[in-house]
Design a protein around this motif. Structure first.
Motif, PDB file in Angstrom:
ATOM      1  N   UNK A  52     -29.335 -89.344 -16.400  1.00 48.00           N
ATOM      2  CA  UNK A  52     -27.987 -88.199 -16.572  1.00 48.00           C
ATOM      3  C   UNK A  52     -26.571 -89.088 -17.316  1.00 48.00           C
ATOM      4  N   UNK A  53     -26.684 -91.074 -16.932  1.00 50.46           N
ATOM      5  CA  UNK A  53     -25.440 -91.413 -16.531  1.00 50.46           C
ATOM      6  C   UNK A  53     -25.781 -91.183 -18.478  1.00 50.46           C
ATOM      7  N   UNK A  54     -26.775 -91.965 -19.082  1.00 54.43           N
ATOM      8  CA  UNK A  54     -26.994 -92.654 -20.313  1.00 54.43           C
ATOM      9  C   UNK A  54     -26.047 -90.704 -21.251  1.00 54.43           C
ATOM     10  N   UNK A  55     -26.418 -90.221 -20.800  1.00 56.90           N
ATOM     11  CA  UNK A  55     -26.683 -88.910 -21.468  1.00 56.90           C
ATOM     12  C   UNK A  55     -24.688 -88.351 -21.558  1.00 56.90           C
ATOM     13  N   UNK A  56     -24.741 -88.817 -20.266  1.00 54.68           N
ATOM     14  CA  UNK A  56     -23.095 -88.675 -20.119  1.00 54.68           C
ATOM     15  C   UNK A  56     -22.536 -89.450 -21.466  1.00 54.68           C
ATOM     16  N   UNK A  57     -22.785 -91.054 -20.539  1.00 54.44           N
ATOM     17  CA  UNK A  57     -21.878 -91.978 -21.447  1.00 54.44           C
ATOM     18  C   UNK A  57     -22.086 -91.211 -23.020  1.00 54.44           C
ATOM     19  N   UNK A  58     -23.045 -91.288 -24.119  1.00 50.98           N
ATOM     20  CA  UNK A  58     -23.458 -90.918 -25.303  1.00 50.98           C
ATOM     21  C   UNK A  58     -22.137 -89.884 -25.455  1.00 50.98           C
ATOM     22  N   UNK A  59     -22.659 -88.498 -24.886  1.00 51.67           N
ATOM     23  CA  UNK A  59     -21.040 -87.747 -24.804  1.00 51.67           C
ATOM     24  C   UNK A  59     -19.852 -87.516 -24.868  1.00 51.67           C
ATOM     25  N   UNK A  60     -19.264 -88.957 -23.702  1.00 49.81           N
ATOM     26  CA  UNK A  60     -18.070 -89.030 -24.031  1.00 49.81           C
ATOM     27  C   UNK A  60     -17.268 -90.577 -24.745  1.00 49.81           C
ATOM     28  N   UNK A  61     -18.887 -90.589 -25.546  1.00 53.98           N
ATOM     29  CA  UNK A  61     -18.739 -91.811 -26.849  1.00 53.98           C
ATOM     30  C   UNK A  61     -18.104 -91.236 -27.879  1.00 53.98           C
ATOM     31  N   UNK A  62     -18.788 -90.293 -27.819  1.00 58.43           N
ATOM     32  CA  UNK A  62     -19.639 -89.319 -28.919  1.00 58.43           C
ATOM     33  C   UNK A  62     -17.834 -88.109 -29.543  1.00 58.43           C
ATOM     34  N   UNK A  63     -17.297 -88.125 -28.159  1.00 55.91           N
ATOM     35  CA  UNK A  63     -15.721 -87.090 -28.047  1.00 55.91           C
ATOM     36  C   UNK A  63     -14.447 -88.292 -28.678  1.00 55.91           C
ATOM     37  N   UNK A  64     -14.865 -89.381 -28.332  1.00 57.97           N
ATOM     38  CA  UNK A  64     -13.938 -90.584 -27.997  1.00 57.97           C
ATOM     39  C   UNK A  64     -13.676 -90.806 -30.163  1.00 57.97           C
ATOM     40  N   UNK A  65     -15.136 -90.886 -30.170  1.00 53.98           N
ATOM     41  CA  UNK A  65     -15.484 -91.154 -31.512  1.00 53.98           C
ATOM     42  C   UNK A  65     -14.342 -91.067 -32.588  1.00 53.98           C
TER      43      UNK A  65
END
Length: 309
Positions: A52-65
């Protein structure tokens, strides 16, 4: 007479039981018993949390990208130059500051995602070698028992085997219990302390990204990259929006950095160090490592007499 025979009987039973445990540990069947005792539940909780933390980090990373690329395009756009030198400098300054904030958060989330993935691999690696480490540990304990029983006068050899057995015991307990407990404890602290702030920061940055650059697909025919080149008003609007939200962005970035640092590093590492310290104290007591001080004194006395001091 009976009291004198008790240590020998205990050592005999230990020497008979340890080979059986070594065989079971080497076959991996002992892991099934430990999983039934609760280790499997801990592993399942950690797996769910890390995923769950990895999925959340990936989603936040894409938004910030998306936000980072959009701000980079606005900052380097030539449209602002035709508005006037004074206005161009103001737009550049505002976008540059916002870009720095977003870039810092982007790097933090990227490192956090890497650490989460590395933690998953570390737990998987520990689960793959823990039974072999347990086998070696039990073998070392068997060697220590035999050495103390058969050659009680070999003090230095006993101390070396005892140190190795104590180290392997701590390592085995770390693989089986301390690492999973550290991750699970860090997850609990994260849910209680840092996750509310990180969640609000993620929502805030996502709202900014959707407000400024709503087109998230880079391959679309009419994305924000094309519209920005033909819209001077859009650049002014973005600059004004970023200027009004700059203070809030700083708060969100700080929350994200602090949250990921504590969630991925400080919380699990602090718990692991504390647990290792406790296990080390117990292990030193069990193996009677306190006698190492007398051995050190004997060696110092030996060297002192040899050197004539």
């Amino acid at each position: 007479m009976a009291s004198k025979q008790r240590p020998h009987i205990r050592r005999l039973l230990t020497c008979l039981l340890l080979p059986v445990l070594i065989t079971i540990a080497a076959s991996g069947k002992l892991d099934h018993l430990l999983d039934a005792a609760g280790l499997h539940t801990i592993a399942k909780v950690n797996q769910t949390y890390l995923q769950a933390s990895s999925d959340k980090a990936l989603k936040g990373f894409l938004t910030l990208s998306v936000l980072k690329v959009g701000l980079a395009v606005v900052e380097g756009s030539q449209v602002g130059v035709s508005v006037g030198v004074r206005a161009s400098l103001q737009v550049g300054d505002v976008v540059q500051a916002a870009y720095d904030y977003v870039n810092l958060a982007w790097r933090t989330v990227l490192v956090g995602a890497i650490i989460l993935r590395a933690t998953t691999l570390l737990l998987d690696s520990a689960a793959a070698v823990d039974h072999w480490c347990l086998t070696i540990t039990l073998s070392m304990v068997l060697a220590l028992t035999l050495c103390v029983w058969i050659k009680p006068g070999a003090v230095r050899t006993i101390h070396v085997i005892r140190d190795a057995a104590a180290f392997l015991t701590i390592l085995t307990i770390s693989f089986y219990l301390l690492l999973p407990l550290s991750v699970m404890g860090g997850a609990q602290l994260s849910r209680t302390i840092t996750q509310p702030g990180v969640h609000s920061a993620d929502q805030g940055l996502t709202a900014i990204q959707q407000q400024l650059f709503p087109q998230q697909g880079f391959a679309e025919d009419q994305g924000y990259l094309t519209s920005l080149k033909d819209a001077k008003a859009r650049i002014k609007e973005i600059a004004f929006y970023l200027k009004s939200e700059s203070e809030e962005m700083v708060r969100w970035v700080i929350k994200i950095i602090a949250g990921y640092v504590f969630d991925t590093v400080i919380f699990p590492l602090a718990i692991f160090v504390l647990l290792v310290w406790l296990v080390k104290l117990i292990t030193r007591y069990i193996f009677d490592i306190r006698n190492q001080r007398s051995l050190r004194q004997e060696l110092e006395s030996l060297f002192a007499s040899y050197l004539g001091k």
